[in-house]
Enzyme design. Structure first.
Site, PDB file in Angstrom:
ATOM      1  N   LYS A 228       0.856  -1.112   0.398  1.00 34.81           N
ATOM      2  CA  LYS A 228       0.386   0.059  -0.117  1.00 34.81           C
ATOM      3  C   LYS A 228       0.904   1.160   0.207  1.00 34.81           C
ATOM      4  CE  LYS A 228      -3.150  -2.842   2.721  1.00 34.81           C
ATOM      5  NZ  LYS A 228      -4.569  -3.373   3.282  1.00 34.81           N
TER       6      LYS A 228
ATOM      7  N   GLN B 135      -4.840  -1.398   9.307  1.00 27.86           N
ATOM      8  CA  GLN B 135      -4.464  -2.749   8.774  1.00 27.86           C
ATOM      9  C   GLN B 135      -4.927  -3.862   9.763  1.00 27.86           C
ATOM     10  OE1 GLN B 135      -3.782  -3.574   5.618  1.00 27.86           O
ATOM     11  NE2 GLN B 135      -4.610  -5.917   5.979  1.00 27.86           N
TER      12      GLN B 135
ATOM     13  N   ASP C 175     -10.794   3.098   4.103  1.00 23.66           N
ATOM     14  CA  ASP C 175     -11.254   1.308   3.535  1.00 23.66           C
ATOM     15  C   ASP C 175     -13.106   1.123   3.265  1.00 23.66           C
ATOM     16  OD1 ASP C 175      -8.980  -0.426   3.847  1.00 23.66           O
ATOM     17  OD2 ASP C 175      -9.108  -0.674   5.883  1.00 23.66           O
TER      18      ASP C 175
HETATM   19  N1  GUN Z   1      -6.586  -7.026   5.985  1.00 26.48           N
HETATM   20  C1  GUN Z   1      -7.541  -8.146   4.538  1.00 26.48           C
HETATM   21  N2  GUN Z   1      -7.880  -6.937   3.701  1.00 26.48           N
HETATM   22  C2  GUN Z   1      -7.546  -5.644   4.342  1.00 26.48           C
HETATM   23  C3  GUN Z   1      -8.840  -4.603   4.087  1.00 26.48           C
HETATM   24  O1  GUN Z   1      -8.931  -4.459   3.080  1.00 26.48           O
HETATM   25  N3  GUN Z   1      -7.819  -3.502   5.086  1.00 26.48           N
HETATM   26  C4  GUN Z   1      -7.908  -3.305   5.699  1.00 26.48           C
HETATM   27  N4  GUN Z   1      -7.375  -2.788   6.928  1.00 26.48           N
HETATM   28  N5  GUN Z   1      -7.199  -4.854   6.378  1.00 26.48           N
HETATM   29  C5  GUN Z   1      -7.403  -5.779   5.554  1.00 26.48           C
END
Ligand code: GUN
Length: 274
Positions: A48, A92, A115
């Site tokens: 990211k 996350q 998100d």
């Molecule tokens: N863990 C697995 N997929 C995601 C996601 O799309 N966002 C976040 N913040 N954590 C994750």
């Protein structure tokens, strides 16, 4: 059979986002919060960060050890909410067991919730209002299908998996596109029979669940699952070799939904509400 090339399409989206960021008055700043040292989470967070750099979005990673208290984490989120220089916040997942994930997600300002997991954003999606952000994976899947001009209106869409991150918002977004949506999950009976009726199958389970020659001819199969098999090879929910000959479009793993999720997240992170 046509491959849904998420790698190629994601590059196009990232380029679009880059142009958009360049013309914005305020440079977006994404803050990614990583708790603990889950190795997969670390890889995702690094990806990211790299993608943000590529498109000119400022990014920071704040790391906490796994024994951080829920209270300290919530205070940090509150601080980031009040920092006018921060435009996007992402915590996350997964979080350690002693931290209530829902409390954390709810603490993030809905205007910085890149998100799209906050109850206000998910709730708006549910009742047909425009959320500030759509969850990245389902939004990325729609971007991918749109790129290939795959129609959704009047189509039978089967979503397998009912997570808050993928399955539930995916179903809502397909409804918004006037698809007829069937939700399947671990308690669903006769899954194979339901899959056979689908024009579009979206599987987000994390297990080899779409197999055999059971898909409708010329259907669209989107594989959201990504995990390592017993030989350590990256694989998805769909048995590609068996399913691909009968379907019209199929997304590979890797190189399908994964890169689209990142591109879609960057699209979200480029938005500035303030
Ligand atoms: N863990 C697995 N997929 C995601 C996601 O799309 N966002 C976040 N913040 N954590 C994750």
């Amino acid at each position: 059979m046509i491959l849904l090339d998420g790698k190629k399409v994601s590059e196009k989206i990232l380029n679009d986002v880059k142009g958009r960021v360049l013309h914005q008055v305020k440079i977006p700043h994404l803050v990614v919060v990583l708790v603990g040292d889950d190795s997969a989470s670390r890889v995702y967070v690094n990806n990211k960060k790299k993608a943000a750099e590529k498109v000119g979005i400022k990014s920071s990673v704040i790391e906490f050890s796994s024994d951080i208290s829920e209270d300290t984490l919530l205070k940090k989120i509150n601080e980031l909410n009040n920092d006018s220089e921060v435009t996007g916040i992402l915590v996350q997942l997964p979080l350690p067991n002693h931290i209530d994930k829902n409390k954390v997600v709810t603490a993030i300002s809905p205007l910085k919730d890149v998100d799209g997991f906050h109850p206000e954003n998910q709730g708006k999606l549910l009742i047909g209002m425009e959320p500030y952000f759509y969850p990245a994976t389902p939004q990325g899947i729609l971007m991918l299908l749109d790129e290939y001009s795959i129609p959704l209106e009047c189509k039978n869409a089967v979503v397998i998996g009912r997570s808050n991150i993928v399955g539930k918002p995916m179903a809502q977004m397909l409804l918004k596109r006037n698809a007829t949506v069937t939700m399947c999950h671990s308690y669903t009976q006769n899954l194979d029979e339901i899959i056979k009726t689908a024009d579009v199958v979206i599987s987000a389970v994390g297990k080899k669940i779409v197999r055999c020659k059971m898909v409708k001819k010329n259907s669209v199969v989107v594989d959201v699952g990504i995990y390592r098999d017993i030989n350590g090879k990256l694989t998805g929910d769909v048995d590609f070799d068996i399913v691909s000959p009968s379907c019209g479009f199929i997304s590979p793993v890797p190189g399908g939904v994964g890169p689209m999720t990142i591109a879609s997240l960057m699209y979200n992170a480029s938005k500035v509400y303030m």
